[in-house]
Design a protein around this motif. Sequence first.
Motif, short mmCIF file in Angstrom:
data_model
loop_
_atom_site.label_atom_id
_atom_site.label_comp_id
_atom_site.label_asym_id
_atom_site.label_seq_id
_atom_site.Cartn_x
_atom_site.Cartn_y
_atom_site.Cartn_z
N VAL A 54 0.85 -1.20 0.00
CA VAL A 54 0.00 0.00 0.00
C VAL A 54 0.88 1.25 0.00
N GLN A 55 1.91 1.25 0.84
CA GLN A 55 2.83 2.39 0.91
C GLN A 55 3.54 2.60 -0.42
N ALA A 56 4.00 1.53 -1.04
CA ALA A 56 4.71 1.63 -2.32
C ALA A 56 3.80 2.20 -3.41
N ALA A 91 -11.14 11.23 -1.96
CA ALA A 91 -11.54 11.18 -0.54
C ALA A 91 -11.63 9.73 -0.07
N GLU A 92 -12.21 8.86 -0.87
CA GLU A 92 -12.30 7.45 -0.51
C GLU A 92 -10.90 6.85 -0.36
N ALA A 93 -10.01 7.18 -1.27
CA ALA A 93 -8.64 6.65 -1.21
C ALA A 93 -7.92 7.14 0.05
N VAL A 94 -8.07 8.41 0.37
CA VAL A 94 -7.41 8.96 1.56
C VAL A 94 -7.88 8.22 2.81
N VAL A 95 -9.18 8.07 2.96
CA VAL A 95 -9.72 7.40 4.14
C VAL A 95 -9.21 5.96 4.22
N ILE A 97 -6.62 4.37 2.56
CA ILE A 97 -5.16 4.19 2.61
C ILE A 97 -4.62 4.58 3.98
N GLU A 98 -5.18 5.63 4.56
CA GLU A 98 -4.69 6.04 5.88
C GLU A 98 -5.10 5.07 6.98
N GLU A 99 -6.08 4.20 6.73
CA GLU A 99 -6.38 3.15 7.70
C GLU A 99 -5.23 2.14 7.74
N CYS A 104 0.05 9.19 5.78
CA CYS A 104 0.83 9.25 4.54
C CYS A 104 0.42 10.44 3.68
N PHE A 105 -0.83 10.87 3.78
CA PHE A 105 -1.27 11.99 2.94
C PHE A 105 -0.80 13.34 3.47
#
Length: 151
Positions: A54-56, A91-95, A97-99, A104-105
């Motif tokens: 996910v980080q990569a 917005a969906e991606a931010v929520v 991915i940050e889980e 990271c954002f």
Amino acid sequence: QYLARRGNLWGVDPVEEARCTMAAGCVMDMFGPVMRRAFSMKGGAPEKQCSDEVQASFDKFAPRLEQFAADFGSAGHMVGKAMTYTDVMVAEAVVAIEEVVPKCFDAAPKMREIADKVLALPSVKEYLASDKRWGIPDGAYVDNVNTVLGR
């Protein structure tokens, strides 16, 4: 895209429509490892390996999306001067991915601004606080998908 057209979230002209499609594809590429993560972990992959993927993906696509927003968007929008479906996807991606990779954002201020604008909408706030919200995919999600697909 059908719903985006119906909801006037598609862009104001063919150029914006094309830019929305391009940005949406990039957001989906960045978001892909989040969706695969549950399946990989259920299959035996270590959680750290999945989180690293996910980080990569974030590291690969976030700078491109930041530049895209700078080139073709405006304050709080990925494309143009009004909300489009790509803003909702960001917005969906931010929520999600940050889980997996908290904060990271912080390195992607334009996407953070876009997400904050979408997440501040009363209807979105209500949905996220409700029991209708789908959380990050987990083992139960994988089992449900497998049942639906007859696997």
